[in-house]
Scaffold this active site. Structure first.
Site, PDB file in Angstrom:
ATOM      1  N   GLY A   1       0.834  -1.209   0.000  1.00 21.14           N
ATOM      2  CA  GLY A   1       0.000   0.000   0.000  1.00 21.14           C
ATOM      3  C   GLY A   1       0.855   1.240   0.000  1.00 21.14           C
TER       4      GLY A   1
ATOM      5  N   GLY B   1       2.366   4.805   1.348  1.00 24.16           N
ATOM      6  CA  GLY B   1       2.757   5.307   2.657  1.00 24.16           C
ATOM      7  C   GLY B   1       1.694   6.201   3.265  1.00 24.16           C
TER       8      GLY B   1
ATOM      9  CB  VAL C   1      -0.999   0.865   4.051  1.00 24.04           C
ATOM     10  CG1 VAL C   1      -0.594  -0.237   5.018  1.00 24.04           C
ATOM     11  CG2 VAL C   1      -2.087   0.364   3.108  1.00 24.04           C
ATOM     12  N   GLY C   2       0.535   3.273   5.491  1.00 32.88           N
ATOM     13  CA  GLY C   2       1.527   3.756   6.463  1.00 32.88           C
ATOM     14  C   GLY C   2       0.886   4.686   7.488  1.00 32.88           C
TER      15      GLY C   2
ATOM     16  CD  GLU D   1      18.379   1.824  11.795  1.00 27.14           C
ATOM     17  OE1 GLU D   1      19.240   2.664  11.511  1.00 27.14           O
ATOM     18  OE2 GLU D   1      18.469   1.056  12.779  1.00 27.14           O
TER      19      GLU D   1
ATOM     20  CB  CYS E   1      20.884   4.763   4.497  1.00 28.41           C
ATOM     21  SG  CYS E   1      21.240   3.074   4.972  1.00 28.41           S
TER      22      CYS E   1
HETATM   23  P1  NAD Z   1      10.418   7.072   2.046  1.00 25.70           P
HETATM   24  O1  NAD Z   1      10.598   7.635   3.383  1.00 25.70           O
HETATM   25  O2  NAD Z   1       9.687   7.875   1.037  1.00 25.70           O
HETATM   26  O3  NAD Z   1       9.618   5.687   2.096  1.00 25.70           O
HETATM   27  C1  NAD Z   1       9.981   4.627   2.984  1.00 25.70           C
HETATM   28  C2  NAD Z   1       8.734   3.853   3.318  1.00 25.70           C
HETATM   29  O4  NAD Z   1       7.852   4.695   4.053  1.00 25.70           O
HETATM   30  C3  NAD Z   1       7.947   3.358   2.099  1.00 25.70           C
HETATM   31  O5  NAD Z   1       7.412   2.085   2.392  1.00 25.70           O
HETATM   32  C4  NAD Z   1       6.833   4.380   1.992  1.00 25.70           C
HETATM   33  O6  NAD Z   1       5.671   3.890   1.360  1.00 25.70           O
HETATM   34  C5  NAD Z   1       6.567   4.682   3.462  1.00 25.70           C
HETATM   35  N1  NAD Z   1       5.898   5.968   3.719  1.00 25.70           N
HETATM   36  C6  NAD Z   1       5.912   7.090   2.944  1.00 25.70           C
HETATM   37  N2  NAD Z   1       5.135   8.041   3.513  1.00 25.70           N
HETATM   38  C7  NAD Z   1       4.650   7.528   4.669  1.00 25.70           C
HETATM   39  C8  NAD Z   1       3.795   8.031   5.695  1.00 25.70           C
HETATM   40  N3  NAD Z   1       3.268   9.247   5.641  1.00 25.70           N
HETATM   41  N4  NAD Z   1       3.520   7.234   6.747  1.00 25.70           N
HETATM   42  C9  NAD Z   1       4.032   5.987   6.832  1.00 25.70           C
HETATM   43  N5  NAD Z   1       4.826   5.444   5.876  1.00 25.70           N
HETATM   44  C10 NAD Z   1       5.141   6.207   4.817  1.00 25.70           C
HETATM   45  O7  NAD Z   1      11.861   6.666   1.566  1.00 25.70           O
HETATM   46  P2  NAD Z   1      12.278   5.891   0.246  1.00 25.70           P
HETATM   47  O8  NAD Z   1      12.247   6.839  -0.884  1.00 25.70           O
HETATM   48  O9  NAD Z   1      11.462   4.663   0.115  1.00 25.70           O
HETATM   49  O10 NAD Z   1      13.801   5.444   0.602  1.00 25.70           O
HETATM   50  C11 NAD Z   1      14.868   6.308   0.486  1.00 25.70           C
HETATM   51  C12 NAD Z   1      15.252   6.904   1.833  1.00 25.70           C
HETATM   52  O11 NAD Z   1      15.414   5.900   2.814  1.00 25.70           O
HETATM   53  C13 NAD Z   1      16.598   7.615   1.802  1.00 25.70           C
HETATM   54  O12 NAD Z   1      16.488   8.854   2.447  1.00 25.70           O
HETATM   55  C14 NAD Z   1      17.542   6.700   2.568  1.00 25.70           C
HETATM   56  O13 NAD Z   1      18.631   7.307   3.171  1.00 25.70           O
HETATM   57  C15 NAD Z   1      16.636   6.062   3.540  1.00 25.70           C
HETATM   58  N6  NAD Z   1      17.167   4.755   3.941  1.00 25.70           N
HETATM   59  C16 NAD Z   1      17.751   4.600   5.169  1.00 25.70           C
HETATM   60  C17 NAD Z   1      18.281   3.377   5.559  1.00 25.70           C
HETATM   61  C18 NAD Z   1      18.900   3.170   6.923  1.00 25.70           C
HETATM   62  O14 NAD Z   1      19.098   2.035   7.332  1.00 25.70           O
HETATM   63  N7  NAD Z   1      19.238   4.200   7.659  1.00 25.70           N
HETATM   64  C19 NAD Z   1      18.212   2.296   4.707  1.00 25.70           C
HETATM   65  C20 NAD Z   1      17.620   2.472   3.473  1.00 25.70           C
HETATM   66  C21 NAD Z   1      17.088   3.711   3.104  1.00 25.70           C
END
Ligand code: NAD
Length: 477
Positions: A200, A202, A205-206, A244, A278
């Site tokens: 779903g 973010g 569902v998030g 993270e 990341c």
């Molecule tokens: P994102 O934050 O857009 O999405 C991550 C997840 O959160 C997805 O499943 C998304 O659907 C969900 N999401 C989005 N909006 C939400 C909301 N309002 N409520 C709840 N869930 C929501 O990030 P991305 O584009 O998927 O990934 C890239 C980012 O992730 C980069 O900034 C990267 O640095 C970070 N990252 C960090 C690590 C770590 O271990 N520190 C690892 C991988 C990626």
């Protein structure tokens, strides 16, 4: 064309209430290769109810019962390694060496959770009290696209090891990997409702996970912006949160370093996971008096880095995951030029000879300063920034002058000096002359890079609350 219609609730694959279909792309060709049907708030609530119903039973399981369940998960996930590898190349575009690692990691990380569980102290004595580590409740696990299968398995195995049940909201862009993981976990025969998976958006569902009172804890990997939102949204129902997030990690090259021998590692730290990592070491701090020499060596080293078809064995950098991500990286390359940084390698557009696919040239800026946007903001692509420093104190100051604090690497010959520098860098993990990983050690970030830690006993502890038990004197067992 794959059509992924089902989500996983209460031990069964079910058709979601949500009606929306989301396109899945091959980032190497830009073609639509599949569609996934997305769940909605109603589906999320059903999944949360199933996890809540399963909690009393699962939270009372013994260490041995949990270890047996994790062993079945491990076996089932390991059996799907080749399928996972194909899905990772197809829908994510990780180059073959990286995708093989990404396909083995999900099983490996379950084994690591088992090792942590085996020695975890769920009870200890504190003076006259008995302290009992108690599962927090239902966990909401939210994963990103840059390591979807690995994060699902890591977060789920750790939550289950602690005695929590879970609702997983995977990245909507990684539905092929999610389907394989879900099938394998189903094979593992865990009790119904112990884990549930809802594809779903973010913001649908998030969001339901972030506000639902029956979710006690969220473990999230993704962007800092969404992480911050989850903290504030979760506060209304007092959720425990592990985050993270992103990074702008420094690679500190000390003035006694042998450039020719460290440069492959410096570039690997920056270009890992096609720059979509990341922990990527994207700020390279170089002593000013040796800058020209470093630039020459870096230019030579980067000329051997190949961006292109992820299926070819000699490819180092695959495509960006989406058109949006490709545009974002191109924007930052333009920003770097406008800010007055010097382009040492790469630049705008696709690598020579590639006319389709979200490919980016391995790009290095130099003679930048730490106030530029290319030095402060996470680009999440293969774009590195060399920043000169004056002396050791200046290098440490620049390394720490960032919102982030996830990781850092220090390179130098004098190991005592390397350690002295490493100890002064504000980051969750600092590596010296290596890019090694230690799964038994905690992983996570300072500042905007996160909250709390994953892995090892620290990871399990994040799903537990200490309960203090006191009895009338003389009655404590
Ligand atoms: P994102 O934050 O857009 O999405 C991550 C997840 O959160 C997805 O499943 C998304 O659907 C969900 N999401 C989005 N909006 C939400 C909301 N309002 N409520 C709840 N869930 C929501 O990030 P991305 O584009 O998927 O990934 C890239 C980012 O992730 C980069 O900034 C990267 O640095 C970070 N990252 C960090 C690590 C770590 O271990 N520190 C690892 C991988 C990626």
């Amino acid at each position: 064309m794959q059509r992924i219609e089902h989500i996983y609730i209460d031990g069964a694959f079910v058709t979601p209430h949500g009606q929306e279909w989301f396109d899945l792309h091959n980032p190497s060709t830009e073609e639509v290769i599949g569609q996934v049907r997305l769940g909605d708030e109603h589906d999320a609530r059903r999944a949360i109810a199933a996890a809540k119903a399963a909690l009393p039973g699962w939270s009372r399981t013994t260490r041995e019962e949990r270890l047996a369940a994790l062993a079945r998960m491990h076996k089932a996930i390991a059996a799907r390694e080749d399928d996972l590898m194909q899905a990772i190349v197809l829908e994510y575009g990780a180059p073959s060496q990286r995708s093989r690692w990404m396909a083995t990691y999900p099983a490996e990380v379950i084994a690591q959770a088992m090792a942590a569980l085996e020695s975890f102290a769920f009870e200890e004595q504190a003076g006259t009290a008995r302290v009992i580590m108690t599962p927090v409740g239902v966990a909401g696990l939210i994963t990103p696209w840059n390591s979807n299968a690995g994060f699902i398995c890591n977060k789920l195995a750790t939550a289950l090891a602690a005695g929590c049940t879970a609702v997983i909201k995977p990245s909507e862009m990684s539905a092929m990997q999610t389907r394989i993981v879900a099938e394998a976990l189903h094979e593992a025969g865990l009790p119904k409702g112990v884990f549930n998976i809802v594809n779903g958006r973010g913001d649908v569902v998030g969001e339901e996970i972030s506000r639902n009172p029956d979710i006690a804890k969220i473990s999230f990997t993704g962007s800092s912006a969404v992480g911050q939102h989850l903290v504030s949204a979760g506060a209304a129902t007092m959720k425990r949160v592990t985050l993270e997030l992103g990074g702008k990690s420094p690679t500190v090259v000390l003035d006694d370093a042998d450039f020719a021998s460290i440069l492959p590692l410096v570039l690997m730290a920056g270009f890992a996971n096609s720059g979509q990592a990341c922990i990527a070491g994207t700020r390279i701090l170089v002593p000013r008096q040796r800058l020209a020499e470093f630039e020459q060596a870096a230019k030579e080293a980067v000329s051997h880095i190949k961006a292109g078809d992820p299926r070819e064995a000699d490819t180092d950098i695959g495509p960006m995951v989406s058109a949006k991500q490709w545009e974002r990286v191109q924007d930052y390359i333009r920003i770097g030029l406008e800010e007055g940084a010097t382009l040492l390698a790469g630049g705008e557009g696709r690598p020579d000879g590639l006319h389709a696919g979200w490919f980016v040239k391995p790009t290095i800026f130099t003679r930048a300063n730490n106030q530029m946007r290319i030095a402060r903001e996470e680009i999440f692509g293969p774009v590195l920034t060399i920043i000169p420093y004056e002396d050791e104190a200046d290098a440490i100051a620049i390394a720490n002058d960032t919102h982030y604090g996830l990781s850092a690497v220090v390179f130098g010959k004098d190991l005592q000096r390397c350690e002295r520098v490493a100890r002064q860098i504000d980051a969750g993990r600092v590596l010296i002359n290596t890019l090694a990983h230690e799964p038994r050690a905690p992983f996570g970030g300072f500042k905007y890079s996160g909250l709390g830690r994953e892995m090892g006993k620290w990871g399990i502890g994040a799903y537990l609350e200490p309960k203090t038990l006191l009895m009338e004197a003389g009655q404590v067992q």
